[in-house]
Design an enzyme around this catalytic site. Structure first.
Site, PDB file in Angstrom:
ATOM      1  CE1 TYR A  86       0.930   0.783   4.441  1.00 50.76           C
ATOM      2  CE2 TYR A  86       0.236  -1.501   4.488  1.00 50.76           C
ATOM      3  CZ  TYR A  86       0.872  -0.434   5.086  1.00 50.76           C
ATOM      4  OH  TYR A  86       1.445  -0.579   6.325  1.00 50.76           O
ATOM      5  NE  ARG A 207       4.941 -13.315  10.066  1.00 48.45           N
ATOM      6  CZ  ARG A 207       6.088 -13.950   9.953  1.00 48.45           C
ATOM      7  NH1 ARG A 207       7.168 -13.466  10.534  1.00 48.45           N
ATOM      8  NH2 ARG A 207       6.199 -15.056   9.245  1.00 48.45           N
ATOM      9  CD  GLU A 208       1.570  -3.786   7.091  1.00 47.27           C
ATOM     10  OE1 GLU A 208       0.347  -4.040   7.049  1.00 47.27           O
ATOM     11  OE2 GLU A 208       2.015  -2.619   7.082  1.00 47.27           O
ATOM     12  CD  GLN A 209       7.962  -4.079   4.255  1.00 41.32           C
ATOM     13  OE1 GLN A 209       7.634  -2.934   4.510  1.00 41.32           O
ATOM     14  NE2 GLN A 209       7.930  -4.552   3.006  1.00 41.32           N
ATOM     15  N   GLY A 212       3.883  -9.967   3.501  1.00 38.00           N
ATOM     16  CA  GLY A 212       3.096  -9.258   2.514  1.00 38.00           C
ATOM     17  C   GLY A 212       1.652  -9.068   2.925  1.00 38.00           C
TER      18      GLY A 212
END
Length: 490
Positions: A86, A207-209, A212
């Site tokens: 994003y 964690r999102e990095q 993904g």
């Protein structure tokens, strides 16, 4: 074995899938006050056609989610990776884009901010913290609050600087205020204020990095529909439009429940709803006071044509702290709001007819506001104006708009209108949070959901469902005199 569930949220659906897969002979009945299953995993349906997610949109921990679904015997759920994850557009003109590839992101941060090394150190440290957090704090249950005081628990918390706030902790890695905001604001995914939420929840942006951001083809709500269909095929009974009035407790054990004036007997009862609201149903229990999570104003749009948006975009104020102070401390509408824009039509043509799009805008908001209150302050027009300024011509493309307020969330059954369960504070985390077995003095009564350990977020709630089923297995085994053998029948 007859089990009655109160509420058909995703925690219930996953727990029921696990139970029916491991023990096909178990009889499960799920009572739900709404006319559908899924809880927060729901769709908004437009009168002119088209659907969009009502609540959760961002899929984190995709590997865990797929593992959970396989364990429950649910196959064929398709996930699509979103790249870039994003972007964040700050009011001062700064744009931070999060790349899906960690190396690419390191290079981008170095070029823009000269802080590639700090980002690498952040990722390396959070990788270590995450492994410890999952094993010691998330994928386990607690028998008593003092479990958290054991040296094996306290030492990792101290080492991870868990008592620092999510935002302040990032000062150890980033000098740029934009990077600190970009990697601390995701605590709001679970309704937390990054300036007060403990840094252990700062593992969300790591964690999102690392894994993904993903999208469930067909919409996140379709996952709940798939789970419901699988349970019906396995013989699970759903009783919709039947709110539960009371859980029956006799001689320290849950014996059933009363719904719509009718009494139902069960060997075990599971609560899936907001705490403390669920506590009002339990005979002899005085509801506790909890800190609710943040609220949200949600605007859902049916659009003529396409919009120049990625799947996920955040319009951010140049300073997040005044925004969070307005929402969490002053309970007033912010002067400079943030807006999250979700454009699933970018990757999913199945949600609406060709030549049209569906978009939603989520605005962090204080709780307690209804539509009339927003309109009295001109707040909805302010948000539409902010989107229009970012996307000229957007308002002229809108053919239908639906609105969901914190008051709507409260009416739905979310505690004080908080959108994410109870707030992720240190006093409402780990051993200090409601557990899969909420009351030590009541047998055969269990709990699951966003307000129950470990936390909110779909994969985490499903992790809690696994903890619930494991706890049930252990206790049923003990009550039936088993030692090392698995239960053959519950």
């Amino acid at each position: 074995m007859k089990i009655g569930f109160v509420g058909a949220g995703v925690g219930t659906l996953h727990a029921a899938l696990l139970l029916t897969k491991r023990y096909p002979e178990v009889e499960i009945t799920i009572f739900e006050k709404e006319s559908r299953a899924g809880g927060r995993l729901a769709s908004v349906d437009f009168e002119t056609g088209g659907r969009i997610d009502q609540g959760p949109t961002i899929v984190l921990m995709p590997g865990k989610l797929q593992e959970q679904l396989r364990e429950a015997g649910l196959e064929g759920v398709e996930l699509e990776r979103i790249d870039p994850l994003y972007d964040l557009h700050f009011d001062d003109g700064t744009i931070v884009t999060k790349q899906a590839d960690v190396v690419d992101q390191t290079i981008a941060i170095e070029r823009q901010f000269g802080e590639g090394r700090g980002f690498q150190e952040f990722m390396q440290q959070k990788a270590k913290d995450y492994d410890v957090s999952v094993s010691k704090f998330l994928e386990r249950t607690y028998s008593r609050k003092r479990d958290l005081l054991h040296p094996d628990m306290l030492a990792p918390l101290v080492k991870m600087h868990a008592m620092e706030t999510a935002h302040d902790h990032l000062k150890r890695f980033f000098k740029s205020k934009h990077l600190r905001m970009a990697y601390s604001f995701p605590t709001f995914y679970i309704g937390g204020n990054p300036y007060t939420t403990p840094s252990i929840y700062g593992l969300i942006p790591y964690r999102e990095q690392e894994e993904g951001v993903w999208y469930v083809k067909g919409g996140y709500f379709s996952l709940a529909e798939r789970m419901y269909e699988a349970l019906v095929k396995r013989g699970v009974t759903f009783k919709f439009n039947q709110p539960v009035d009371r859980v029956l407790i006799q001689q320290g054990q849950a014996k059933g429940l009363i719904a719509a004036g009718q009494e139902y007997a069960y060997d075990t009862v599971v609560l899936n709803g907001e705490f403390p609201l669920m506590e009002y149903l339990v005979e002899g229990k005085q509801p506790k006071k909890y800190v609710p999570s943040g609220g949200t104003l949600l605007l859902y749009f049916k659009i003529d044509g396409k919009v120049d948006l990625p799947v996920h975009r955040f319009l951010m104020p140049s300073d997040l702290k005044p925004l969070m102070t307005s929402i969490f401390k002053k309970n007033e509408l912010p002067e400079n709001p943030a807006v999250y824009l979700f454009n699933p039509s970018k990757v999913d043509d199945a949600l609406t007819a060709s030549g049209t799009s569906v978009v939603y805008a989520l605005v962090p908001s204080p709780r307690g506001f209804d539509q009339a209150s927003y309109e009295a302050h001109g707040f909805i027009d302010q948000i539409l104006g902010k989107i229009e300024q970012h996307l000229p011509g957007f308002q002229s493309q809108i053919t239908e708009m639906k609105i969901r307020t914190p008051q709507d969330a409260q009416d739905f059954g979310l505690y004080e209108g908080g959108s994410f369960g109870i707030a992720p504070t240190i006093r409402q985390s780990a051993a200090l949070k409601t557990q899969a077995k909420p009351y030590a003095d009541i047998e055969r009564l269990y709990a699951v959901g966003a307000s129950v350990h470990p936390c909110g977020g779909v994969p985490i709630v499903m992790m809690g469902a696994t903890l619930l089923v494991n706890r049930m297995e252990q206790e049923m085994r003990w009550k039936n005199g088993y030692s090392d053998e698995r239960i053959s029948s519950m």
